[in-house]
Write a protein that holds these residues in place. Structure first.
Motif, PDB file in Angstrom:
ATOM      1  N   PHE A 167     -19.435 -39.408  -3.433  1.00  0.00           N
ATOM      2  CA  PHE A 167     -20.194 -40.522  -3.993  1.00  0.00           C
ATOM      3  C   PHE A 167     -21.190 -40.979  -2.936  1.00  0.00           C
ATOM      4  O   PHE A 167     -21.053 -40.683  -1.749  1.00  0.00           O
ATOM      5  CB  PHE A 167     -19.287 -41.655  -4.484  1.00  0.00           C
ATOM      6  N   ARG A 168     -22.224 -41.694  -3.392  1.00  0.00           N
ATOM      7  CA  ARG A 168     -23.328 -42.028  -2.492  1.00  0.00           C
ATOM      8  C   ARG A 168     -23.674 -43.512  -2.582  1.00  0.00           C
ATOM      9  O   ARG A 168     -24.225 -43.971  -3.577  1.00  0.00           O
ATOM     10  CB  ARG A 168     -24.562 -41.208  -2.860  1.00  0.00           C
ATOM     11  N   PRO A 169     -23.361 -44.278  -1.535  1.00  0.00           N
ATOM     12  CA  PRO A 169     -23.849 -45.654  -1.472  1.00  0.00           C
ATOM     13  C   PRO A 169     -25.252 -45.688  -0.857  1.00  0.00           C
ATOM     14  O   PRO A 169     -25.577 -44.877   0.017  1.00  0.00           O
ATOM     15  CB  PRO A 169     -22.844 -46.359  -0.566  1.00  0.00           C
ATOM     16  N   VAL A 170     -26.064 -46.596  -1.346  1.00  0.00           N
ATOM     17  CA  VAL A 170     -27.419 -46.799  -0.828  1.00  0.00           C
ATOM     18  C   VAL A 170     -27.576 -48.285  -0.536  1.00  0.00           C
ATOM     19  O   VAL A 170     -27.237 -49.123  -1.375  1.00  0.00           O
ATOM     20  CB  VAL A 170     -28.485 -46.351  -1.856  1.00  0.00           C
ATOM     21  N   ALA A 190     -19.338 -56.795   1.897  1.00  0.00           N
ATOM     22  CA  ALA A 190     -18.070 -56.056   1.921  1.00  0.00           C
ATOM     23  C   ALA A 190     -17.422 -56.041   0.542  1.00  0.00           C
ATOM     24  O   ALA A 190     -16.988 -54.984   0.056  1.00  0.00           O
ATOM     25  CB  ALA A 190     -17.114 -56.679   2.940  1.00  0.00           C
ATOM     26  N   LEU A 191     -17.373 -57.196  -0.122  1.00  0.00           N
ATOM     27  CA  LEU A 191     -16.731 -57.273  -1.432  1.00  0.00           C
ATOM     28  C   LEU A 191     -17.465 -56.432  -2.472  1.00  0.00           C
ATOM     29  O   LEU A 191     -16.847 -55.648  -3.199  1.00  0.00           O
ATOM     30  CB  LEU A 191     -16.661 -58.727  -1.897  1.00  0.00           C
ATOM     31  N   VAL A 192     -18.773 -56.564  -2.542  1.00  0.00           N
ATOM     32  CA  VAL A 192     -19.556 -55.840  -3.548  1.00  0.00           C
ATOM     33  C   VAL A 192     -19.488 -54.331  -3.291  1.00  0.00           C
ATOM     34  O   VAL A 192     -19.256 -53.541  -4.209  1.00  0.00           O
ATOM     35  CB  VAL A 192     -21.015 -56.343  -3.584  1.00  0.00           C
ATOM     36  N   THR A 193     -19.664 -53.933  -2.042  1.00  0.00           N
ATOM     37  CA  THR A 193     -19.599 -52.502  -1.721  1.00  0.00           C
ATOM     38  C   THR A 193     -18.214 -51.944  -2.000  1.00  0.00           C
ATOM     39  O   THR A 193     -18.081 -50.852  -2.560  1.00  0.00           O
ATOM     40  CB  THR A 193     -19.980 -52.252  -0.250  1.00  0.00           C
ATOM     41  N   ALA A 194     -17.179 -52.688  -1.636  1.00  0.00           N
ATOM     42  CA  ALA A 194     -15.804 -52.224  -1.875  1.00  0.00           C
ATOM     43  C   ALA A 194     -15.545 -52.035  -3.362  1.00  0.00           C
ATOM     44  O   ALA A 194     -14.948 -51.026  -3.773  1.00  0.00           O
ATOM     45  CB  ALA A 194     -14.803 -53.216  -1.291  1.00  0.00           C
ATOM     46  N   ARG A 235     -13.302 -46.921   1.719  1.00  0.00           N
ATOM     47  CA  ARG A 235     -13.116 -47.861   2.822  1.00  0.00           C
ATOM     48  C   ARG A 235     -14.217 -47.679   3.879  1.00  0.00           C
ATOM     49  O   ARG A 235     -14.794 -48.651   4.371  1.00  0.00           O
ATOM     50  CB  ARG A 235     -11.734 -47.681   3.444  1.00  0.00           C
ATOM     51  N   LEU A 236     -14.533 -46.432   4.213  1.00  0.00           N
ATOM     52  CA  LEU A 236     -15.584 -46.176   5.193  1.00  0.00           C
ATOM     53  C   LEU A 236     -16.951 -46.649   4.700  1.00  0.00           C
ATOM     54  O   LEU A 236     -17.759 -47.166   5.480  1.00  0.00           O
ATOM     55  CB  LEU A 236     -15.630 -44.691   5.533  1.00  0.00           C
ATOM     56  N   ALA A 237     -17.217 -46.485   3.407  1.00  0.00           N
ATOM     57  CA  ALA A 237     -18.487 -46.958   2.838  1.00  0.00           C
ATOM     58  C   ALA A 237     -18.608 -48.470   2.989  1.00  0.00           C
ATOM     59  O   ALA A 237     -19.676 -48.990   3.356  1.00  0.00           O
ATOM     60  CB  ALA A 237     -18.597 -46.552   1.374  1.00  0.00           C
ATOM     61  N   ARG A 238     -17.521 -49.193   2.720  1.00  0.00           N
ATOM     62  CA  ARG A 238     -17.526 -50.660   2.864  1.00  0.00           C
ATOM     63  C   ARG A 238     -17.774 -51.042   4.325  1.00  0.00           C
ATOM     64  O   ARG A 238     -18.617 -51.890   4.621  1.00  0.00           O
ATOM     65  CB  ARG A 238     -16.204 -51.246   2.381  1.00  0.00           C
ATOM     66  N   GLN A 239     -17.054 -50.405   5.240  1.00  0.00           N
ATOM     67  CA  GLN A 239     -17.213 -50.731   6.657  1.00  0.00           C
ATOM     68  C   GLN A 239     -18.637 -50.437   7.145  1.00  0.00           C
ATOM     69  O   GLN A 239     -19.225 -51.234   7.878  1.00  0.00           O
ATOM     70  CB  GLN A 239     -16.191 -49.959   7.487  1.00  0.00           C
TER      71      GLN A 239
END
Length: 132
Positions: free
Chosen positions: A80-83, A59-63, A32-36
């Motif tokens: 996990f690591r979002p970029v 938001a949709l793709v990241t979520a 949730r924090l990654a999406r926000q």
């Protein structure tokens, strides 16, 4: 992969104008924090409002990608690591789960009455729509 129309001009540069990479705990809260954060960073970079269609798409793709990392790539104690990469003509969203050495199994399309298993189809539809 990006589709380009044939022209005499050189293709646009693929060097990011902005870059953000962080690690999040491999939990629902982390997803949730990654999406926000992705939406917040995207709107700061582009000056688009949070309720714009592109921000909702981010938001949709990241979520979906973060949720998949949490559900299918979870190992205790590993994040996990979002970029996010803002390119001159696109935004690239990458998520590396805690098990990058393991590829997901190939799946077959789910029946229409299933309630899960179609998230990556949404991601693919947006990527196709955006030409990536």
């Amino acid at each position: 992969m990006t589709r380009h129309q044939p022209t005499d001009e050189a293709p646009p540069p693929r060097t990011p104008t902005h870059h953000l990479a962080l690690r999040f705990s491999n939990t629902r809260r982390g997803a949730r924090l990654a999406r926000q954060l992705a939406v917040q960073q995207f709107t700061e970079w582009t000056s688009l409002p949070h309720d714009s269609d592109p921000a909702r798409t981010v938001a949709l793709v990241t979520a979906e990608l973060a949720a998949n990392a949490f559900r299918h790539g979870s190992l205790p104690g590993r994040d996990f690591r979002p970029v996010l990469l803002l390119l001159p003509s696109a935004l690239r969203i990458e998520v590396t789960d805690t098990r990058p050495e393991c590829l997901p199994p190939r799946t077959t399309p789910q029946p229409a009455d299933e309630t899960s298993g179609r998230g990556l189809l949404l991601v693919q539809a947006y990527a196709d729509r955006w030409g990536s």
